[in-house]
Design a protein around this motif. Structure first.
Motif, mmCIF file in Angstrom:
data_model
loop_
_atom_site.group_PDB
_atom_site.id
_atom_site.type_symbol
_atom_site.label_atom_id
_atom_site.label_comp_id
_atom_site.label_asym_id
_atom_site.label_seq_id
_atom_site.Cartn_x
_atom_site.Cartn_y
_atom_site.Cartn_z
ATOM 1 N N ILE A 144 1.225 -9.409 -5.989
ATOM 2 C CA ILE A 144 1.417 -9.833 -4.599
ATOM 3 C C ILE A 144 0.263 -9.372 -3.722
ATOM 4 O O ILE A 144 -0.213 -10.110 -2.850
ATOM 5 N N TYR A 145 -0.210 -8.142 -3.959
ATOM 6 C CA TYR A 145 -1.261 -7.563 -3.118
ATOM 7 C C TYR A 145 -2.615 -7.565 -3.830
ATOM 8 O O TYR A 145 -3.460 -6.707 -3.583
ATOM 9 N N ASN A 146 -2.800 -8.548 -4.678
ATOM 10 C CA ASN A 146 -4.024 -8.640 -5.476
ATOM 11 C C ASN A 146 -5.285 -8.715 -4.618
ATOM 12 O O ASN A 146 -6.335 -8.202 -4.978
ATOM 13 N N GLY A 147 -5.188 -9.349 -3.455
ATOM 14 C CA GLY A 147 -6.357 -9.503 -2.597
ATOM 15 C C GLY A 147 -6.583 -8.335 -1.653
ATOM 16 O O GLY A 147 -7.539 -8.342 -0.867
ATOM 17 N N SER A 148 -5.720 -7.323 -1.717
ATOM 18 C CA SER A 148 -5.853 -6.172 -0.830
ATOM 19 C C SER A 148 -6.372 -4.964 -1.606
ATOM 20 O O SER A 148 -6.369 -4.939 -2.828
ATOM 21 N N ARG A 149 -6.804 -3.950 -0.877
ATOM 22 C CA ARG A 149 -7.252 -2.714 -1.503
ATOM 23 C C ARG A 149 -6.825 -1.541 -0.622
ATOM 24 O O ARG A 149 -6.569 -1.697 0.567
ATOM 25 N N GLY A 150 -6.749 -0.360 -1.231
ATOM 26 C CA GLY A 150 -6.367 0.811 -0.463
ATOM 27 C C GLY A 150 -4.894 0.828 -0.090
ATOM 28 O O GLY A 150 -4.535 0.990 1.067
ATOM 29 N N ILE A 151 -4.004 0.657 -1.087
ATOM 30 C CA ILE A 151 -2.560 0.650 -0.831
ATOM 31 C C ILE A 151 -1.914 1.817 -1.565
ATOM 32 O O ILE A 151 -2.273 2.122 -2.706
ATOM 33 N N VAL A 152 -0.976 2.480 -0.915
ATOM 34 C CA VAL A 152 -0.150 3.479 -1.584
ATOM 35 C C VAL A 152 1.309 3.036 -1.467
ATOM 36 O O VAL A 152 1.822 2.832 -0.372
ATOM 37 N N PHE A 153 1.934 2.823 -2.612
ATOM 38 C CA PHE A 153 3.338 2.407 -2.665
ATOM 39 C C PHE A 153 4.223 3.645 -2.814
ATOM 40 O O PHE A 153 3.872 4.588 -3.539
ATOM 41 N N VAL A 154 5.375 3.642 -2.153
ATOM 42 C CA VAL A 154 6.354 4.707 -2.341
ATOM 43 C C VAL A 154 7.653 4.094 -2.848
ATOM 44 O O VAL A 154 7.967 2.934 -2.561
ATOM 45 N N LEU A 155 8.387 4.865 -3.631
ATOM 46 C CA LEU A 155 9.680 4.421 -4.147
ATOM 47 C C LEU A 155 10.655 5.581 -4.056
ATOM 48 O O LEU A 155 10.246 6.739 -4.017
#
Length: 276
Positions: free
Chosen positions: A25-36
């Protein structure tokens, strides 16, 4: 990062699939931190003798027996206090995750995207505000370790996360450092997202296995005597045993933590100089 195995937490069986979904989904983005979210169940999910991971469907079945307050099942006098900060963070992450799951996976309800993003930004602000604390001891008050999936690529074009946000070896794996780690990443410009569908969960079986004994439980029934059984086992241990941050070397601890607090500021100044 941030998974506390000593609390008996196990990654859900579908987490790799949901992680791959998010990456697409976020293939075109960079610099992401996911939390769960990290959660605890009072009921053995797979019966009294089976230690295995849980899927999202099983989570839905036992949802009423599951809580985001992990300290309710620690059962021992630990080194870290159960504070309102811990409950606030774990509750916010859990509620955001539930809204995303209900809207995107189960299709149970429509989510208010404006309200969702507002609450996500409030959570981000909460972490960034940690960097403005007056004393580094504020970080040792936390007893909640955010579970994170961090983008290998940083928000800065051409640089990786390892280059701009390398973890300090002396602090890696410490519970309270994970709060600071997430605050640091967000201050460096990483975007905060919820890893929809993915979660970690403990139940009486996994918690007893982490403590080194076999729990005497019944199938699919709440284990109300868990803390009494822990006391009977005389498990005089703490999750902070051997941790540098709980040692007597306060000067070294303060130096390491304060350097981490200052790192986003130093990095920003460096990037600004490089762009001139």
């Amino acid at each position: 990062g941030g998974l506390e195995l000593e609390r008996g937490l196990i990654i859900s069986s579908e987490t790799p699939m949901f992680a791959k979904r998010a990456a697409g989904i976020y293939n075109g983005s960079r610099g992401i931190v996911f939390v769960l979210p990290a959660m605890a169940s009072s009921i053995p999910i797979h019966g009294k003798n089976e230690l295995s991971s849980v899927n999202l469907s099983e989570f839905q079945v036992y949802r009423n027996a599951i809580t985001h307050q992990l300290t309710a099942y620690d059962c021992i006098s630990d080194c870290l206090p159960d504070t309102d900060k811990d409950v606030s963070i774990s509750k916010r992450i859990f509620e955001l995750w539930m809204d995303a799951v209900d809207a995107e996976i189960i299709r149970k309800k429509k989510v208010n995207r404006v309200g969702f993003e507002t609450n996500l930004n409030r959570l981000k602000s909460f972490f960034i505000d940690l960097l403005a604390q007056d004393t580094f001891w504020e970080y040792i008050d936390f007893d909640y370790s955010p579970i994170m999936m961090i983008d290998n690529m940083s928000p800065l074009s051409g640089m990786s996360t390892k280059e701009i946000a390398l973890e300090v070896d002396e602090l890696v794996g410490t519970v309270c450092y994970n709060e600071l780690r997430l605050a640091q990443l967000l201050a460096l410009g990483y975007k905060l997202k919820i890893l929809t569908g993915a979660f970690v969960l403990s139940d009486p079986i996994s918690r007893s296995a982490a403590r080194g004994y076999v729990a005497q439980v019944s199938n699919n029934e709440p284990f109300d005597n868990e803390c009494d059984e822990v006391k009977d086992q005389q498990l005089d241990t703490s999750r902070c045993d051997g941790c540098l941050l709980s040692s007597d070397n306060a000067d070294l601890i303060e130096y390491l933590v304060m350097e981490e607090i200052r790192r986003p500021i130093k990095a920003s100044l460096l990037w600004n100089d490089a762009s001139i």
